[in-house]
Design an enzyme around this catalytic site. Structure first.
Site, short mmCIF file in Angstrom:
data_model
loop_
_atom_site.label_atom_id
_atom_site.label_comp_id
_atom_site.label_asym_id
_atom_site.label_seq_id
_atom_site.Cartn_x
_atom_site.Cartn_y
_atom_site.Cartn_z
N HIS A 1 0.85 -1.19 0.00
CA HIS A 1 0.00 0.00 0.00
C HIS A 1 0.88 1.23 0.00
CE1 HIS A 1 -3.02 2.94 1.37
NE2 HIS A 1 -3.92 2.09 0.91
N ASP B 1 -8.08 -4.66 -0.24
CA ASP B 1 -8.59 -5.16 -1.52
C ASP B 1 -8.39 -6.67 -1.69
OD1 ASP B 1 -9.31 -2.56 -2.63
OD2 ASP B 1 -7.16 -2.18 -2.64
#
Length: 438
Positions: free
Chosen positions: A314, A372
């Site tokens: 991320h 996700d």
């Protein structure tokens, strides 16, 4: 030209070499998190800018809404940990928190929920607006168009300097976004639009509009409704990401809130932002079976290979994304409710996660699962097509966008956004007539 810098406690002094120009830059402390240097006078005093592509090292605003510590995996909304909110709260309560700064009491919560549910219906002419799109249009394209058009239908609340107008616009956007999203889906598959039901909760109402048909009754599963509500909570706000920054930048010009949120939706549509969970499903389909994981990961490590490990890593988190742990638990609940607890896709995902988390290559690069990684599996199991994944993200993130927009409008120090640049093009030159050009 070069510069030297000297530190003195809570400030730094920059002196341009060869000149008598210098500037002392103060340090600003937040309540938590890193301190920042206030460089607002840098250009006026020294005639230079800072260079920060992607704004990864620049604080563009002051905010009291969301705090992220990516090094240890912390996400706070108004000071409350995301884990506590996802377990104990509801999406509309979190929405109230983001908008107002504090959790509501019973009366405030009831009034807020009633205020949202009073605005779930769309103007009837907007219903016919959908007919102008092709049936195969991407739902995000429809979302951009319909949300942008809302300013033409709700122009009674467009005075951004009026607190009551800002409040009504917030209600309208939060309330109508599920209707807009569900109708985009229904339009794409040729089914009749289902009008919202205000006797249902926010998540129940959305699932009803997505799945019900006039010909028969539809009962919303409490387990799926709770999972949907939790997904909305986990995506409600995430500090100054690309789409939120887009909303703030658009809003800094004085644009109406519907236009600003439409801009945020357009930004979210990019695959590097809102489309990551769809990419995870494509990756798992490509791997096919857990026996193929080692070969796939070898391709990821190969600098000349084309494999990418989606759902890991991320821009902010350098530790386990706290939202991913919550999403993993929801994933098991949803699959059990639907009778898919032995889903091969989940088995494959868990095995991939297990191997990657113990592989020094990925651990050393701090590539941990993000939100996700599991959300795509949940949404697929619940029957959502991949084209709707980013739409669901937009439904949830609307409250974060409008909270950030509201905070920016109410900040007296906020100015119109105007990033600067390092110009590397041609220097000034004279125009040459066409017949004299070589």
């Amino acid at each position: 030209m070069s510069a030297t810098a000297t530190k003195d406690g809570g400030s730094v002094t920059i002196t341009l070499n060869g000149t008598n120009k210098s500037l002392t830059i103060p340090l600003i402390d937040g309540t938590i998190g890193p301190s920042v240097f206030d460089i607002r006078k840098l250009y006026n005093e020294l005639g230079v800018f800072t260079y920060d592509p992607g704004y990864g090292g620049t604080a563009a605003c002051e905010s009291k809404i969301t705090y992220i510590d990516g090094d240890v995996g912390v996400l706070l909304h108004r000071g409350y940990p995301i884990e506590q909110l996802a377990e104990k709260s509801s999406f509309l309560e979190v929405s109230y928190l983001l908008l107002n700064g504090e959790l509501p009491d019973k009366a405030q919560k009831a009034e807020f929920e009633r205020g949202v549910m009073m605005h779930t219906m769309l103007h009837e002419q907007l219903r016919r607006f959908y007919d102008g799109f092709r049936r195969d249009a991407h739902p995000m394209a429809v979302m951009c168009g319909v949300v942008g058009a809302m300013s033409a239908f709700y122009h009674d609340s467009l005075d951004i300097n009026d607190p009551d107008h800002r409040r009504i616009s917030a209600f309208r956007l939060i309330a109508k976004m599920p209707t807009i999203a569900a109708w985009a889906y229904k339009y794409s598959i040729g089914q009749p639009f289902m009008y919202p039901r205000n006797d249902l909760s926010y998540a129940e109402n959305f699932l009803y509009m997505m799945n019900a048909v006039p010909a028969e009754d539809y009962k919303v599963s409490p387990v799926l409704a709770r999972a949907m509500d939790r997904i909305f909570i986990l995506h409600a706000d995430h500090e100054q990401n690309a789409s939120t920054s887009t909303v703030r930048l658009s809003g800094s010009t004085g644009a109406n809130p519907f236009a600003c949120i439409a801009a945020g939706i357009a930004s979210l549509w990019g695959p590097a932002h809102g489309g990551a969970n769809e990419a995870v499903l494509k990756m798992l389909a490509e791997i096919g079976h857990k026996d193929n994981i080692p070969a796939f990961l070898a391709g990821v490590k190969d600098k000349n290979g084309h494999n990418r490990l989606m759902g890991f890593g991320h821009r902010v988190y350098k530790n386990y994304d706290p939202r991913a742990k919550i999403m993993q638990a929801s994933c098991h609940e949803v699959l059990k409710e639907l009778g898919h607890q032995d889903d091969p896709l989940l088995e494959l995902a868990m095995e991939l996660e297990k191997i990657a988390l113990h592989d020094e290559y990925f651990v050393s690069r701090k590539l941990y699962p993000n939100v996700d990684f599991y959300s795509g599996i949940i949404l697929k199991a619940m029957g959502f097509p991949t084209s709707m994944f980013t739409v669901l993200f937009a439904v949830a993130r609307t409250v974060g966008w409008i909270s950030q927009w509201k905070e920016m409008i109410e900040d007296p120090s906020q100015r119109i956004g105007r990033p600067r640049q390092v110009y590397t093009g041609a220097t000034q030159r004279d125009y040459i007539a066409l017949d004299k050009r070589a």
